[in-house]
Write an enzyme that holds these catalytic residues in place. Structure first.
Site, PDB file in Angstrom:
ATOM      1  N   HIS A  52     -29.856  -9.376  36.348  1.00 20.74           N
ATOM      2  CA  HIS A  52     -30.980  -8.816  37.122  1.00 20.74           C
ATOM      3  C   HIS A  52     -31.931  -8.004  36.243  1.00 20.74           C
ATOM      4  O   HIS A  52     -33.108  -7.852  36.549  1.00 20.74           O
ATOM      5  CB  HIS A  52     -30.460  -7.901  38.228  1.00 20.74           C
ATOM      6  CG  HIS A  52     -30.011  -8.622  39.455  1.00 20.74           C
ATOM      7  ND1 HIS A  52     -30.885  -9.178  40.355  1.00 20.74           N
ATOM      8  CD2 HIS A  52     -28.775  -8.875  39.929  1.00 20.74           C
ATOM      9  CE1 HIS A  52     -30.196  -9.754  41.345  1.00 20.74           C
ATOM     10  NE2 HIS A  52     -28.908  -9.578  41.103  1.00 20.74           N
TER      11      HIS A  52
ATOM     12  N   ASP B 262     -24.013 -12.051  38.017  1.00 16.49           N
ATOM     13  CA  ASP B 262     -25.028 -11.146  37.465  1.00 16.49           C
ATOM     14  C   ASP B 262     -24.674 -10.719  36.039  1.00 16.49           C
ATOM     15  O   ASP B 262     -24.372  -9.542  35.774  1.00 16.49           O
ATOM     16  CB  ASP B 262     -25.200  -9.916  38.371  1.00 16.49           C
ATOM     17  CG  ASP B 262     -26.395  -9.057  37.959  1.00 16.49           C
ATOM     18  OD1 ASP B 262     -26.462  -7.901  38.420  1.00 16.49           O
ATOM     19  OD2 ASP B 262     -27.234  -9.546  37.172  1.00 16.49           O
TER      20      ASP B 262
ATOM     21  N   SER C 135     -27.019  -0.091  35.093  1.00 16.82           N
ATOM     22  CA  SER C 135     -26.646  -1.504  35.238  1.00 16.82           C
ATOM     23  C   SER C 135     -26.489  -2.182  33.889  1.00 16.82           C
ATOM     24  O   SER C 135     -27.212  -1.866  32.937  1.00 16.82           O
ATOM     25  CB  SER C 135     -27.718  -2.226  36.042  1.00 16.82           C
ATOM     26  OG  SER C 135     -27.820  -1.595  37.291  1.00 16.82           O
TER      27      SER C 135
HETATM   28  O1  QJS Z   1     -30.646  -0.311  36.596  1.00 14.88           O
HETATM   29  C1  QJS Z   1     -30.780  -1.209  37.458  1.00 14.88           C
HETATM   30  O2  QJS Z   1     -30.015  -1.389  38.421  1.00 14.88           O
HETATM   31  C2  QJS Z   1     -31.900  -2.108  37.319  1.00 14.88           C
HETATM   32  N1  QJS Z   1     -31.960  -3.260  38.004  1.00 14.88           N
HETATM   33  C3  QJS Z   1     -33.139  -3.866  37.650  1.00 14.88           C
HETATM   34  C4  QJS Z   1     -33.702  -5.056  38.060  1.00 14.88           C
HETATM   35  C5  QJS Z   1     -34.916  -5.444  37.549  1.00 14.88           C
HETATM   36  C6  QJS Z   1     -35.543  -4.631  36.622  1.00 14.88           C
HETATM   37  F1  QJS Z   1     -36.715  -5.038  36.137  1.00 14.88           F
HETATM   38  C7  QJS Z   1     -35.027  -3.439  36.178  1.00 14.88           C
HETATM   39  C8  QJS Z   1     -33.807  -3.071  36.706  1.00 14.88           C
HETATM   40  C9  QJS Z   1     -33.003  -1.943  36.508  1.00 14.88           C
HETATM   41  N2  QJS Z   1     -33.251  -0.873  35.649  1.00 14.88           N
HETATM   42  C10 QJS Z   1     -34.333  -0.051  35.876  1.00 14.88           C
HETATM   43  O3  QJS Z   1     -35.061  -0.158  36.832  1.00 14.88           O
HETATM   44  C11 QJS Z   1     -34.561   1.009  34.870  1.00 14.88           C
HETATM   45  C12 QJS Z   1     -35.960   1.361  34.488  1.00 14.88           C
HETATM   46  C13 QJS Z   1     -35.089   2.278  35.251  1.00 14.88           C
HETATM   47  C14 QJS Z   1     -34.443   3.437  34.626  1.00 14.88           C
HETATM   48  C15 QJS Z   1     -33.650   4.228  35.401  1.00 14.88           C
HETATM   49  C16 QJS Z   1     -33.034   5.322  34.824  1.00 14.88           C
HETATM   50  C17 QJS Z   1     -33.210   5.633  33.479  1.00 14.88           C
HETATM   51  C18 QJS Z   1     -34.009   4.806  32.707  1.00 14.88           C
HETATM   52  C19 QJS Z   1     -34.621   3.695  33.269  1.00 14.88           C
END
Ligand code: QJS
Length: 232
Positions: free
Chosen positions: A41, A89, A183
């Site tokens: 993802h 995933d 993730s």
């Molecule tokens: O972490 C996830 O679950 C996840 N799932 C997604 C799916 C698409 C996608 F384009 C991105 C992700 C993404 N990561 C994020 O949005 C990261 C950017 C955010 C973030 C959060 C905390 C600290 C730094 C950066």
């Protein structure tokens, strides 16, 4: 990571930060010298751009002895992964070159025996994901210990209502939990990676919605075949 603690620096030398334009997007971990495992993802909003992989890091911004940003030669999302659910995933990333292994950069073995981790087993998970409900993004790696919950409990009508397949596993999400940005990171039980934090959007820290991981053992053959095929 919600309500965890700052990890001991470089004591999780397998941890990877998947980045775009210097921005942490997802976690991942080193499964071989030239290969990182993460979640499919995480590539959803990259519109075809390849990640860069930061290894040997504790802080995302400060200079550290063995911190190094690697280019990615190729990315292999599992063919069964899709945007509609959490199935398959997984994402394999082939680094442009073999990572230089040292005290701060090491491979983490993953589970190859396809047998469920017993409920109540306490595992640990780490990441640079959000650390509070305001979405604060940490500079340093955080970690938290979480107990595994059974698939039956996780599939309860009031929880994930039958969507947890035998290729997934869950941990309790009451208060302490993984969250956005974690993730792709590994769920480590007894020093072995048993699962990968799924990257589907999910509420964090709510006990009604346990954390979901892709179990790695069922995909051992796929992982081996991709690494073998891509002259890895
Ligand atoms: O972490 C996830 O679950 C996840 N799932 C997604 C799916 C698409 C996608 F384009 C991105 C992700 C993404 N990561 C994020 O949005 C990261 C950017 C955010 C973030 C959060 C905390 C600290 C730094 C950066």
């Amino acid at each position: 990571i919600l309500r965890g603690s700052v990890a001991r620096p470089h004591l999780k030398p397998y941890m990877a930060s998947l980045q775009l334009d210097g921005q942490h997007i997802c976690g991942g971990f080193l499964i071989a010298e030239q290969w990182v495992l993460s979640a499919a993802h995480c590539t959803e909003e990259t519109d075809g751009k390849l990640f860069q992989v930061l290894l040997g890091a504790h802080s995302l911004t400060e200079p550290e002895p063995h911190k190094r940003l690697y280019q990615v030669r190729a990315q292999f999302p599992h063919p069964g992964s899709n945007i509609h659910n959490n199935k398959d995933d997984l994402l394999l990333l082939q680094l442009e070159e073999k990572a230089e292994l040292n005290a701060d950069v090491r491979v983490l073995p993953f589970q190859r025996e396809d047998r469920d981790v017993a409920a109540d087993t306490v595992c640990e998970v780490a990441g640079w994901g959000t650390i509070d409900h305001s979405g604060t993004r940490p500079d340093k790696l955080h970690q938290v210990e979480r107990p595994v919950i059974s698939r039956d409990v996780c599939n309860h009508r009031t929880r994930h209502d039958g969507t947890i397949t035998r290729n997934m596993m869950c941990t309790d999400s009451r208060r302490k939990d993984t969250c956005k940005g974690d993730s792709g990171g590994p769920l480590v039980c007894g020093g072995v990676a048993e699962g990968v934090v799924t990257a589907g959007s999910r509420v964090c820290g709510n006990y009604k919605k346990p954390a979901i991981y892709t179990r790695i053992a069922p995909y051992a053959d796929w992982i081996d075949s991709v690494m073998a095929s891509a002259d890895g």
